[in-house]
Structure formats: C-alpha cells, structure tokens
Design an enzyme around this catalytic site. Structure first.
Site, PDB file in Angstrom:
ATOM      1  N   SER A 152       0.836  -1.203   0.000  1.00 18.92           N
ATOM      2  CA  SER A 152       0.000   0.000   0.000  1.00 18.92           C
ATOM      3  C   SER A 152       0.867   1.248   0.000  1.00 18.92           C
ATOM      4  CB  SER A 152      -0.896   0.010   1.240  1.00 18.92           C
ATOM      5  OG  SER A 152      -1.566   1.252   1.383  1.00 18.92           O
ATOM      6  N   TYR A 166      -1.968  -0.698  10.301  1.00 16.87           N
ATOM      7  CA  TYR A 166      -2.005  -0.966   8.857  1.00 16.87           C
ATOM      8  C   TYR A 166      -0.784  -0.377   8.162  1.00 16.87           C
ATOM      9  CZ  TYR A 166      -3.662  -1.019   4.020  1.00 16.87           C
ATOM     10  OH  TYR A 166      -3.767  -1.225   2.666  1.00 16.87           O
TER      11      TYR A 166
END
Length: 263
Positions: A152, A166
């Site tokens: 990501s 995350y």
C-alpha cells in the site's frame, strides 16, 4: 519478442489469497481471462464459491477455491496441503489478503496490532514458506516463479487516517518482500510488491463513499485505480516480460505519493 509471448500467462497456476473480493478479485479475473488456472482462498467460503463460478463462466482459464482462515496457522497448513493435492506446481503466489483498523490514537487498542500484523505481515511469510516447494517446482532461471505482495502507498507515506497498525504492517511487508527476493532468487523465485493506491474494495468502500472526490483531487491522474490497472501489473510481473524484476516495489497509485510529497 512479440507481445503475445512476452505477456503470456496461459496455463500458469496461480494462488490469490483474498481472491474472491476487491483487489484480489480483480487480480484473479485478470489471470483467468488470460488462460491461467487460479486458486482463490479466504475464510469466506461462500464468496470463494461464488467467485469461482463467475470466473469459470468466462470460459478462458480455470478457477478453483480452498477455504482457509489465515489467522489460524493450522488453516494455512491445510491450504498448502490441499493445494499440493490439486497441483504439483505453483507459478505465481499473490499475497493479497489483508485487514485494517482505524481508531483515534488515544484509544487505539493493542488487539488491533495483533490482528492487523498477523494477517498483513506474519501470514504472508507463513503462507509463502509453506508453498515454497510448489514454487520451486515451477520455476526456472529464465521463467522464475513469482511472489507478488499487495502492499500500500500507506506503507510509503504518512496517511491522514489513523490506521497505525495498517501503515506499519505494509511498510514491513514491503521490506519483507525485498528480503524474500534476496533469499529466494537462487531458488528461481522472485518477490515483488505492488504498493496500491485507492481502488474500489471492501476496505476502501466507506472512505471512498465519503471522500472519493477529495482523494481523486490529490491524484495527478485524477481517478482511483481500475481492475485493469492492478491485474495488468500482476500480469506483467508474472509473464516473461517481468521475469527479471526482483525485489521491486511498484507504486500503483496514479501519482498520489509524489503529489503528497510536494512542498
């Protein structure tokens, strides 16, 4: 060196974790539409079964599914065992399954770290390690087996959302991918990461419903990602054209990272 040869993935065997929904589904369909045999796996057996039916209806490649809860190490082992019963080699492993947790800093729980890091980072290593014999069986020096880790942009930049575990997990995944590239290259296995920007997925659904216009305004290309964007990148990495790419992190975000770095 014609295109049909350079980007060919026909008859390759692919495992996509979390391949029934979101980005994983986009990737699975891209492989099936180009003649690959794709195994999808997640803990949602109904979603896997439905996705498999829809993918097989495309009439090009093939799809199959194996249910597994990746939070459980025992299920990861069962996945590898079941996969080995159905195929004797694995050309491509796409580590896509992931989770997120957003909560203000002052109340962000310890349990969030356990949950997110387990699935987004630890289980990538667990599953990769377990299926390595199948990857070794498929690879050669000019056509190695491929590990594609779905990372990501939030592992490259500081996000505005309070998703502490995350972001850390994806930054760790990016580096784990490079470490795997170094250790597994000699076994004719490459490892690369796609650092995805915003795509339409379950994880991004609520955010895009509220902030899509704002998000797209910060992307130089002015849009979120499409299925063709992520599946095309995976097809490149999995084909002869991408055979010499190893240890790379490909930023697939329309330029959002470079835009956010402007002074």
């Amino acid at each position: 060196m014609d295109i049909s040869t350079l980007f060919n993935v026909k008859d390759k065997v692919v495992l996509v974790t979390g391949g029934a929904k979101g980005i994983g589904r986009m990737i699975s369909q891209g492989f099936v539409e180009n003649g690959a045999t794709v195994f999808i796996s997640s803990r949602d057996a109904k979603a896997c079964e439905q996705a498999t039916k829809e993918l097989n209806a495309l009439g090009k490649g093939k799809a199959d599914w194996i249910a597994a809860d990746f939070y459980k190490e025992s299920d990861c082992k069962k996945l590898a065992e079941e996969l080995a019963k159905r195929t004797n080699k694995l050309h491509v492993l796409v580590n896509n399954s992931g989770s997120n947790w957003g909560e203000p800093y002052d109340t962000y729980p310890d349990s969030a770290w356990v949950r997110v890091l387990t699935l987004n980072l630890q289980r990538v290593f667990t599953i990769t390690q377990l299926v390595t014999p199948l990857l070794e069986a498929a690879g050669s020096s000019t056509d190695p087996s491929r590990i594609i880790n779905i990372g990501s942009v939030d592992g490259l930049r500081v996000p505005s959302l309070e998703t502490f575990a995350y972001s850390a997990s994806k930054a760790g995944l990016h580096h784990l991918s490079r470490v795997l590239a170094s250790h597994l290259g000699a076994r004719n296995i490459t490892s690369n990461t796609i650092a995805c920007g915003p795509f339409q997925s379950k994880m991004m659904k609520a955010t895009l419903e509220k902030f899509q216009d704002m998000i797209e305004s910060g992307i130089p290309l002015g849009r979120i990602g499409t299925p063709e964007d992520v599946s095309g990148t995976c097809l490149f990495l999995s084909s002869r054209a991408g055979a010499y790419v190893n240890g790379a992190t490909i930023t697939l975000d329309g330029g959002s990272v470079i835009s956010s770095s402007k002074l």
